[in-house]
Design a protein around this motif. Sequence first.
Motif, PDB file in Angstrom:
ATOM      1  N   PRO A  67      21.318  54.211  -7.202  1.00 47.65           N
ATOM      2  CA  PRO A  67      22.380  54.869  -7.969  1.00 47.65           C
ATOM      3  C   PRO A  67      22.560  56.324  -7.520  1.00 47.65           C
ATOM      4  O   PRO A  67      21.650  56.940  -6.975  1.00 47.65           O
ATOM      5  CB  PRO A  67      21.881  54.790  -9.413  1.00 47.65           C
ATOM      6  N   SER A  68      23.746  56.842  -7.749  1.00 46.18           N
ATOM      7  CA  SER A  68      24.043  58.241  -7.446  1.00 46.18           C
ATOM      8  C   SER A  68      23.165  59.140  -8.307  1.00 46.18           C
ATOM      9  O   SER A  68      22.869  58.783  -9.443  1.00 46.18           O
ATOM     10  CB  SER A  68      25.521  58.494  -7.744  1.00 46.18           C
ATOM     11  N   PRO A  69      22.682  60.229  -7.794  1.00 46.29           N
ATOM     12  CA  PRO A  69      22.998  60.953  -6.565  1.00 46.29           C
ATOM     13  C   PRO A  69      22.093  60.589  -5.388  1.00 46.29           C
ATOM     14  O   PRO A  69      22.098  61.272  -4.370  1.00 46.29           O
ATOM     15  CB  PRO A  69      22.758  62.411  -6.962  1.00 46.29           C
ATOM     16  N   PHE A  70      21.351  59.519  -5.497  1.00 49.35           N
ATOM     17  CA  PHE A  70      20.366  59.159  -4.487  1.00 49.35           C
ATOM     18  C   PHE A  70      21.038  58.433  -3.326  1.00 49.35           C
ATOM     19  O   PHE A  70      22.055  57.770  -3.509  1.00 49.35           O
ATOM     20  CB  PHE A  70      19.259  58.314  -5.116  1.00 49.35           C
ATOM     21  N   THR A  71      20.445  58.563  -2.146  1.00 51.75           N
ATOM     22  CA  THR A  71      21.005  57.962  -0.936  1.00 51.75           C
ATOM     23  C   THR A  71      19.960  57.081  -0.275  1.00 51.75           C
ATOM     24  O   THR A  71      18.826  56.971  -0.748  1.00 51.75           O
ATOM     25  CB  THR A  71      21.442  59.053   0.066  1.00 51.75           C
ATOM     26  N   LEU A  72      20.333  56.506   0.857  1.00 45.02           N
ATOM     27  CA  LEU A  72      19.414  55.668   1.633  1.00 45.02           C
ATOM     28  C   LEU A  72      18.597  56.468   2.639  1.00 45.02           C
ATOM     29  O   LEU A  72      17.860  55.893   3.440  1.00 45.02           O
ATOM     30  CB  LEU A  72      20.198  54.571   2.363  1.00 45.02           C
ATOM     31  N   ALA A  73      18.675  57.788   2.604  1.00 43.99           N
ATOM     32  CA  ALA A  73      17.958  58.624   3.568  1.00 43.99           C
ATOM     33  C   ALA A  73      16.456  58.363   3.560  1.00 43.99           C
ATOM     34  O   ALA A  73      15.780  58.544   4.580  1.00 43.99           O
ATOM     35  CB  ALA A  73      18.242  60.100   3.295  1.00 43.99           C
ATOM     36  N   GLU A  74      15.914  57.907   2.453  1.00 49.72           N
ATOM     37  CA  GLU A  74      14.474  57.626   2.350  1.00 49.72           C
ATOM     38  C   GLU A  74      14.051  56.521   3.315  1.00 49.72           C
ATOM     39  O   GLU A  74      12.876  56.418   3.677  1.00 49.72           O
ATOM     40  CB  GLU A  74      14.144  57.241   0.902  1.00 49.72           C
ATOM     41  N   LEU A  75      15.000  55.715   3.775  1.00 49.46           N
ATOM     42  CA  LEU A  75      14.687  54.631   4.712  1.00 49.46           C
ATOM     43  C   LEU A  75      14.494  55.118   6.144  1.00 49.46           C
ATOM     44  O   LEU A  75      13.921  54.409   6.963  1.00 49.46           O
ATOM     45  CB  LEU A  75      15.806  53.580   4.692  1.00 49.46           C
ATOM     46  N   ASP A  76      14.966  56.308   6.448  1.00 49.44           N
ATOM     47  CA  ASP A  76      14.859  56.843   7.802  1.00 49.44           C
ATOM     48  C   ASP A  76      13.475  57.452   8.003  1.00 49.44           C
ATOM     49  O   ASP A  76      13.159  58.478   7.408  1.00 49.44           O
ATOM     50  CB  ASP A  76      15.940  57.898   8.024  1.00 49.44           C
ATOM     51  N   PRO A  77      12.626  56.823   8.849  1.00 48.80           N
ATOM     52  CA  PRO A  77      11.264  57.340   9.026  1.00 48.80           C
ATOM     53  C   PRO A  77      11.230  58.743   9.622  1.00 48.80           C
ATOM     54  O   PRO A  77      10.268  59.472   9.445  1.00 48.80           O
ATOM     55  CB  PRO A  77      10.590  56.331   9.951  1.00 48.80           C
ATOM     56  N   GLU A  78      12.272  59.143  10.308  1.00 52.61           N
ATOM     57  CA  GLU A  78      12.350  60.483  10.894  1.00 52.61           C
ATOM     58  C   GLU A  78      13.182  61.416  10.014  1.00 52.61           C
ATOM     59  O   GLU A  78      13.395  62.566  10.362  1.00 52.61           O
ATOM     60  CB  GLU A  78      12.979  60.417  12.287  1.00 52.61           C
ATOM     61  N   GLY A  79      13.655  60.880   8.896  1.00 54.19           N
ATOM     62  CA  GLY A  79      14.575  61.629   8.057  1.00 54.19           C
ATOM     63  C   GLY A  79      13.952  62.811   7.344  1.00 54.19           C
ATOM     64  O   GLY A  79      12.734  62.923   7.216  1.00 54.19           O
ATOM     65  N   GLU A  80      14.812  63.668   6.909  1.00 54.94           N
ATOM     66  CA  GLU A  80      14.418  64.840   6.148  1.00 54.94           C
ATOM     67  C   GLU A  80      14.372  64.474   4.666  1.00 54.94           C
ATOM     68  O   GLU A  80      15.073  63.570   4.225  1.00 54.94           O
ATOM     69  CB  GLU A  80      15.443  65.952   6.355  1.00 54.94           C
TER      70      GLU A  80
END
Length: 170
Positions: A67-80
């Motif tokens: 749900p908003s405001p969360f994104t899928l960025a947590e899936l990126d192992p190199e992500g910030e």
Amino acid sequence: MDILTWRPILWQQFGAAIEMLENAVSECPEELWVDDSKKNPVWYLAFHTLFWLDLYLTGQVEGFCPPSPFTLAELDPEGEPPERPYTRAELQSYLEHCRMKCYKTIETLTEEEARRRCSFGWGEVSFAELLLYNLRHVQHGTAQLNLHLRQTIDSVPAWVARTKADAKTP
């Protein structure tokens, strides 16, 4: 035992784990919540635990959207990490979303769904095993939060043996 027998047992323990996470989030002092002197500040540990709880309850990455405001960025192992600390209110709302999703997932669990294969980067398991893996992940995240609390304010929330939420109305 059949799935009908296991559902309330699983909910009692999963619900208790979610309540322990909720208690750690609620009892964290504001100055610790936003303290970014540690690699994983409290707000981020809470977010990480909730994100993966939500995803694992879905059972697959495909089609998952927090749900908003969360994104899928947590899936990126190199992500910030997220651009800003999430507020306690945002994460408490996410926790409630996850609690309801967990309850509904367990309440409607069928033998067929329990056997469904789920694949993630770390391996493939049945959905039933993924539920137990997920429960352990929630406990692990909560333990990390409680460690922060113990080291900082020398206090942690009490143990929750079984969920207080009625199995009919979490």
